[in-house]
Design a protein around this motif. Sequence first.
Motif, PDB file in Angstrom:
ATOM      1  N   ARG A   1      54.966  47.744  34.177  1.00  0.00           N
ATOM      2  CA  ARG A   1      54.131  47.745  35.043  1.00  0.00           C
ATOM      3  C   ARG A   1      52.538  47.042  34.520  1.00  0.00           C
ATOM      4  NH1 ARG A   1      49.759  46.408  36.884  1.00  0.00           N
ATOM      5  NH2 ARG A   1      48.611  47.508  38.339  1.00  0.00           N
TER       6      ARG A   1
ATOM      7  N   HIS B   1      47.937  47.842  43.515  1.00  0.00           N
ATOM      8  CA  HIS B   1      47.896  49.254  43.772  1.00  0.00           C
ATOM      9  C   HIS B   1      48.187  49.450  45.253  1.00  0.00           C
ATOM     10  CE1 HIS B   1      46.286  49.221  39.757  1.00  0.00           C
ATOM     11  NE2 HIS B   1      45.282  48.374  40.139  1.00  0.00           N
TER      12      HIS B   1
ATOM     13  N   HIS C   1      46.328  42.524  43.350  1.00  0.00           N
ATOM     14  CA  HIS C   1      46.342  41.503  42.539  1.00  0.00           C
ATOM     15  C   HIS C   1      46.781  40.327  43.051  1.00  0.00           C
ATOM     16  CE1 HIS C   1      43.796  44.463  40.557  1.00  0.00           C
ATOM     17  NE2 HIS C   1      44.611  45.158  40.124  1.00  0.00           N
TER      18      HIS C   1
ATOM     19  N   GLU D   1      38.181  46.508  42.661  1.00  0.00           N
ATOM     20  CA  GLU D   1      38.034  47.262  41.697  1.00  0.00           C
ATOM     21  C   GLU D   1      37.464  46.813  40.180  1.00  0.00           C
ATOM     22  OE1 GLU D   1      41.899  49.214  40.321  1.00  0.00           O
ATOM     23  OE2 GLU D   1      42.770  47.264  39.825  1.00  0.00           O
ATOM     24  N   HIS D   2      37.759  45.442  40.210  1.00  0.00           N
ATOM     25  CA  HIS D   2      37.113  44.719  39.033  1.00  0.00           C
ATOM     26  C   HIS D   2      35.706  44.549  38.935  1.00  0.00           C
ATOM     27  CE1 HIS D   2      41.515  43.169  38.352  1.00  0.00           C
ATOM     28  NE2 HIS D   2      41.244  44.610  38.127  1.00  0.00           N
TER      29      HIS D   2
HETATM   30 ZN    ZN Z   1      44.308  46.642  38.945  1.00  0.00          ZN
END
Ligand code: ZN
Length: 474
Positions: A334, A384, A391, A431-432
């Motif tokens: 993963r 996720h 993504h 999240e990024h």
């Molecule tokens: Zn991620």
Amino acid sequence: MTQHLLDQLRQICGAANVLTHDDPATDLSPWEQDWRKRVCGRALAVVRPGDTAQVAAVVKACAAVGTSIVPQGGNTGLVVGGVPNGSGSQIVLSMTRMNAVRAIDPANLTITVEAGCVLQNLQAAAEQAGFLFPLSLGAEGSCTIGGNLGTNAGGTQVVRYGNTRELCLGLEVVTAQGEVWHGLSGLRKDNTGYDLRNLMIGSEGTLGIITAATMKLYPLPAAQLTAWAAVPSMAAAVQLLGLAHKRLGPGLTGFEVMGQFALSLVDKHYPQLRVPLWQETPWCVLLENSDSESESHAREQFEALLEAALEQGYASDAVVAENLTQAKGLWHIRESITLAQATEGLNIKHDISIPVSRIPDFVAETDALLAREVPGVRMVDFGHLGDGNLHYNVQAPEGADGKAFLREFEDKVNTLVFDQVKRFGGSISAEHGVGEQKVHKLPHYKDPTALAMMRAVKQALDPQNLLNPGRVLA
Ligand code: ZN
Ligand code: FAD
Ligand code: MLT
């Protein structure tokens, strides 16, 4: 003036900790080039402070002459937020020398670490003391807790423990004026005014420099099991998630989805990893069950979940790792998608969140729109799913020139995907973060009142615009 500043910085941090282009033997590219190799900036200097007092003195010296500062941790960020711009006038403040574990409080379930502590070292220190620090991501061998806090990183355990914000109780921060905010509280309750900690977290180095943090610890689970399931559709993956929540409760600590093409890239570039089941199904899911009782209890519960999923058609096949080595192998597959995708060539990355219930329709609709707009496009979808965070990445058609593809399609593809995200009630960054990469897109997708409040906060805390200018806000 510049020479005077550099002399001052050398006095503060020691000559060996102020690196410049003047020394031909010093290569600054590890600090100037972003992880995805999209941008290579040019720094006036890379400064490596050894303690909080040095950070404060560096900021004061820079503020006096209006030199802007780019805080940097492990430089694994994916949105061009931690590297200097091309002006040659900014300093990179590299926090990696400040990496100590300052204290562990077992009764309070907290650990206090300096910002430059590498995430994997923080996890190891927690484990050595008999605890779990649950933040986990593919870059954990080099990203730092300061960077994780700066970006409010997510990763693969968010479904149970939340993102970095949820794991933090207190911060020590150097302000844009070079003052130190001593906020290293281990308190779980504190209602004495505005929540400055949460303002700093996720601010991507634009509001203050995090020098240390007090983070939450958890008991180590008695057992941890990992399963890999083939699922017939994204809708089935969402149904499997619902079932896993119901059957495992707080034991569900990971739920990742991986599309067939994303796994085919791992198989192509890392055949030794032996990706299971990918050829027979459009999607695979990686599930983790952490149990506070025992291995046998965990296995019984997990196998019952998977049997029910097979019976109800949410999964078509599944394997449960027999031991820790096998489990690590599945997680390694993963975590290898990012590198496999980078090896395949230049691509357009998205880090979006959508309400979980709407993800199947989002993917079906947006895939169709993209296929129409960009003939031959290849979708590298993974992420996720337990957090509604995909993504949703776009790879150039087979054999296409990556650079030409980006030139022609990047903006068009971003606009198409982000418009869809907005329509489905989502966020363009789960999240990024925003960094430099999404800074010009943010005003189109963020609530205007929220954006105005963000600008007011920036103006109040950093009126000279010295901290990471041009990131998050243009
Ligand atoms: Zn991620
Ligand atoms: P950097 O890249 O150095 O900096 C990131 C941002 O934080 C910059 O804006 C910088 O200015 C700011 N910053 C750094 N240190 C400080 C500080 N001390 N004070 C204030 N601001 C600071 N991210 C996820 O969320 N989830 C994932 O699952 C995930 N997986 C990844 C997998 C791979 C293979 C890679 C390469 C990256 C992944 N990332 C992921 C992105 C990245 O690892 C995270 O954003 C991470 O939190 C960045 O940490 P860093 O120390 O490398 O920060
Ligand atoms: C991940 O979940 O692996 C990361 O966020 C990195 C990526 O998006 O490539």
